[in-house]
Enzyme design. Structure first.
Site, PDB file in Angstrom:
ATOM      1  N   ASN A  53      46.484  40.418  56.325  1.00 53.53           N
ATOM      2  CA  ASN A  53      46.787  39.166  55.633  1.00 53.53           C
ATOM      3  C   ASN A  53      47.625  38.303  56.566  1.00 53.53           C
ATOM      4  OD1 ASN A  53      45.408  39.685  53.218  1.00 53.53           O
ATOM      5  ND2 ASN A  53      47.070  41.020  52.553  1.00 53.53           N
ATOM      6  N   ARG A  78      49.596  35.815  56.536  1.00 54.67           N
ATOM      7  CA  ARG A  78      50.529  34.928  55.818  1.00 54.67           C
ATOM      8  C   ARG A  78      51.711  35.749  55.340  1.00 54.67           C
ATOM      9  NH1 ARG A  78      49.589  37.162  50.820  1.00 54.67           N
ATOM     10  NH2 ARG A  78      47.458  37.867  50.495  1.00 54.67           N
ATOM     11  N   ARG A 124      56.873  42.600  39.792  1.00 51.64           N
ATOM     12  CA  ARG A 124      56.341  41.254  39.550  1.00 51.64           C
ATOM     13  C   ARG A 124      56.328  41.026  38.040  1.00 51.64           C
ATOM     14  NH1 ARG A 124      51.264  40.180  43.622  1.00 51.64           N
ATOM     15  NH2 ARG A 124      52.037  41.387  45.385  1.00 51.64           N
TER      16      ARG A 124
END
Ligand code: ADP
Length: 455
Positions: free
Chosen positions: A289, A291, A337
């Protein structure tokens, strides 16, 4: 160093970037959709520009509007956060053409890693171990059955342009292949605009282990250890931690040095995450990924390194100020989360939060855009907060997470807080017996053909 950074994102991650910019003395520009006019990222940025209506396609994914906002405000760099345009090689290229620095890797590297079949080939060449699978995209049922025959069932069909767990299908029998292939191709086409899929061996209950890297533009590249992200629902992460109980020092060192070599082989710069599946002591590359990740705070908590500030410094051309041998790991960190979802059915639960309070205290960090009387919009991702705890050891991190969740107040919408409390109370979680199938115990058995049966 940059004078002004435009943040092409919203929610907690836009605030996270503002925090880093304030510490570095850099001015910020918020962009926002009409639905986000009253958001905290707009309030706390130095300047703000409305870039369109609520629909992401018209605002947060609107490259011309974002570039215009940067030009009008004189921003010299853009931080894309995660999601939205964060893995858009196109945005990175347009930035380059407009002399605005994109805070992320080179567009060619973004493009390479964005095609998972190509990324697999490149990373295999660079020395990372792979699960057996097709060399590239698989177009026909015949070819898919042939690959599956060679590697053995079960197999998983995955979208070349995949992300967010979409466009995946597990196939256990040759007779299921045709329908699964067509559904995966259709889903991938709808989600990513590219229907190409590939096939790899499916592992029943592996652990998801990922390594964080940072590379500067002077050839220095380090890893910041691993995160364990095995607690997932529909292949979306729910709870992450660092370090992973599954890695011995020997495997950690081996994976770390392989990751650094592989990242150097593609001249990787800025922040990135190398994702692996770990099964039976063996690890296999999955994807990179290109990012910042949602779960980056657990790494920050154990290393003391501010990953967002490092991203900004790297993009500004500075050298990494530390060597691999200077990266140290202290204690244990967990992130939950908190999504605006029904904790039983997982149905989205947008709406107005009437009261919002999360206690702090030692070792507790809260990254959120939420506050009392704020609206959780149905237009965007359902995550409202990340609660991150740190302790001297895993037990202390768990105890801190438990008491933080127990004392969290979110009135007006349903959230995943009760679900996280259930996870933390599971003996298997406490003992660290984790795997990507862990959450199945909480999910009612799905009917064949339903969304939950998709993978
Ligand atoms: P995405 O980019 O959509 O998030 P990933 O390739 O990162 O997709 O995979 C997401 C999750 O899907 C993994 O963490 C894992 O739970 C599951 N997964 C992917 N590939 C496999 C596989 N070969 N075997 C078992 N599970 C897999």
């Amino acid at each position: 160093m940059f004078k002004k950074i435009l943040i092409a994102n919203r929610g907690e991650i836009a605030l996270r970037v503002i925090v880093a910019c304030r510490e570095l003395g850099i001015k910020t520009v918020a962009v926002y959709s009409e639905a986000d006019e009253n958001s905290l990222h707009v309030r706390f940025a130095d300047e703000d520009v409305c870039i369109g209506p609520a629909r992401s396609a018209d605002s947060y994914l609107n490259v011309p509007a974002i570039i215009s906002a940067a030009e009008i405000t004189g921003a010299d760099a853009i931080h894309p956060g995660y999601g939205f345009l964060s893995e858009s090689a196109y945005l990175a290229e347009v930035c380059e053409a407009c002399h605005i620095r994109f805070i992320g890797p080179d567009p060619n590297v973004i493009r390479l890693m964005g095609d998972k079949a190509r990324a697999r080939r490149a990373m295999k060449k660079a020395g990372l171990p792979m699960l057996p699978g097709s060399d590239g995209p698989v177009e026909s049922e015949e070819k898919a059955v042939k690959v599956a025959w060679d590697i053995g069932y079960p197999v998983i069909i995955k979208a070349v342009a995949g992300g967010g767990g979409r466009g995946m299908r597990v196939v256990r029998l040759p007779s299921e292949m045709g329908a699964a292939l067509r559904t995966a191709q259709r889903e991938a086409e709808a989600a990513f605009g590219v229907g190409d899929v590939y096939v790899e061996k499916y592992l029943e209950n592996p652990r998801h282990i990922e390594f964080q890297v940072l590379g500067d533009h002077h050839g220095n590249l380090v890893h910041l250890g691993e995160r364990e992200c095995s607690i997932q629902r529909r292949h979306q992460k729910l709870l992450e931690e660092s370090p992973s109980l599954a890695l011995t020092d020997k495997i950690r060192r081996k994976m770390g040095s392989l990751v650094v070599d592989a990242a150097k082989a593609v001249q990787y710069t800025n922040a990135g995450t190398f994702e692996f599946l770990l099964d039976d002591g063996k690890f296999y590359f999955m994807e990179v990924n290109t990012r910042l990740q949602v779960e980056h705070p657990v790494t920050e908590m154990v290393t003391g390194i501010d990953i967002v500030k490092e991203q900004i410094r790297i993009a500004a051309g500075e050298r990494l100020s530390f060597k691999q041998s200077e990266v140290t790991f202290t204690g244990h960190s967990i992130e939950c989360r908190i999504n605006a979802e029904d904790p039983e059915t997982f149905a989205p639960s947008p709406g107005v939060i009437h009261a919002f309070s999360v206690p702090g205290g030692p070792g507790a960090r809260i990254d959120t855009f939420a506050h009392s009387e704020c609206t959780v919009s149905p237009y965007y991702d359902s995550m409202v907060a990340k609660i991150i705890t740190h302790g001297r050891d895993r037990q202390e991190a768990i105890a801190r997470m438990r008491r933080t969740l127990e004392m969290t107040v979110v009135d007006g919408i349903k959230t995943t807080v009760p679900l996280h409390l259930k996870i933390l109370a599971e003996p298997d979680f406490v003992a660290g017996r984790l795997g990507t199938a862990f959450m199945e115990r909480f999910v009612p058995k799905a009917k064949p053909g339903s969304l939950a049966a998709a993978v």
